[in-house]
Write an enzyme that holds these catalytic residues in place. Sequence first.
Site, PDB file in Angstrom:
ATOM      1  N   GLY A 172      40.536  23.070  37.005  1.00  0.00           N
ATOM      2  CA  GLY A 172      41.212  24.719  35.868  1.00  0.00           C
ATOM      3  C   GLY A 172      40.918  25.672  36.116  1.00  0.00           C
TER       4      GLY A 172
ATOM      5  CD  GLU B 171      34.545  25.129  34.836  1.00  0.00           C
ATOM      6  OE1 GLU B 171      35.663  25.233  35.126  1.00  0.00           O
ATOM      7  OE2 GLU B 171      33.687  24.011  34.696  1.00  0.00           O
ATOM      8  CG  ASP B 172      38.555  25.625  33.494  1.00  0.00           C
ATOM      9  OD1 ASP B 172      36.732  25.147  33.088  1.00  0.00           O
ATOM     10  OD2 ASP B 172      39.085  24.460  32.588  1.00  0.00           O
TER      11      ASP B 172
ATOM     12  CG  ASP C 216      34.022  21.344  24.952  1.00  0.00           C
ATOM     13  OD1 ASP C 216      32.819  21.113  24.523  1.00  0.00           O
ATOM     14  OD2 ASP C 216      35.190  21.398  24.984  1.00  0.00           O
TER      15      ASP C 216
ATOM     16  CG  PHE D  78      42.464  19.542  24.391  1.00  0.00           C
ATOM     17  CD1 PHE D  78      41.317  19.346  24.871  1.00  0.00           C
ATOM     18  CD2 PHE D  78      44.109  19.645  25.102  1.00  0.00           C
ATOM     19  CE1 PHE D  78      42.086  19.248  25.793  1.00  0.00           C
ATOM     20  CE2 PHE D  78      44.273  19.156  26.089  1.00  0.00           C
ATOM     21  CZ  PHE D  78      43.449  18.970  26.622  1.00  0.00           C
TER      22      PHE D  78
END
Length: 183
Positions: free
Chosen positions: A47, A102-103, A106, A155
């Site tokens: 990602g 990092e994308d 979460d 999301f």
Amino acid sequence: MNHPFDKNIAQVLFTKEQLQKRIAELGQQISQDYGQEEIVVICVLKGAVPFCADLVRHITCPMAIDFMAASTYGGTSASSGVVRFQKDIEEDVYGRHVLFVEDIIDSGLTLRYLTDHIRLRHPKSLKICCLMDKAVKRKTDLHPDYVGFDLGDHFIVGYGFDYEESYRNMDYIGVLKPEAITS
Ligand code: 5GP
């Protein structure tokens, strides 16, 4: 919008221009912080690829770029919590500055797992840069050093973010229409 998948997008959250402006700011900040110290950028597959490719072109310090991959079992939008190691870096990071790119963070479980691996190799320093931070979803004490945007509990797809491996090549970020979510 000019992508065949545009019809599946319910709402645009970040336009191409918003993303590029913020990424340039992050690159300037990182360049100031490291000066002319060499860094090893670890791009977390898959990602973070578009983000990392844009970000590194705004960073002026010398760098090596490497790749690491892990996934949570199941591959669904909800993190299962079980992390599977998929690809290690090739660089020797002993005594070097490491910057993870990092994308999104979460739960933080994926990046906790990857950063724990790298810490065992004694880098000189280890920092984390993420484009999106879902701090409300965190299940670890992971704190990114550089954050593009704070995100609520959405999301998202586009600009590296996938739904079943599609949408990564969009140049903006949005949320899917309910009818585009098939599982
Ligand atoms: P964590 O381990 O922090 O819970 O999960 C991180 C990974 O979950 C990200 O690298 C990304 O692959 C995936 N992820 C988390 N939130 C989203 C989201 O909103 N959209 C997409 N497409 N992937 C997400």
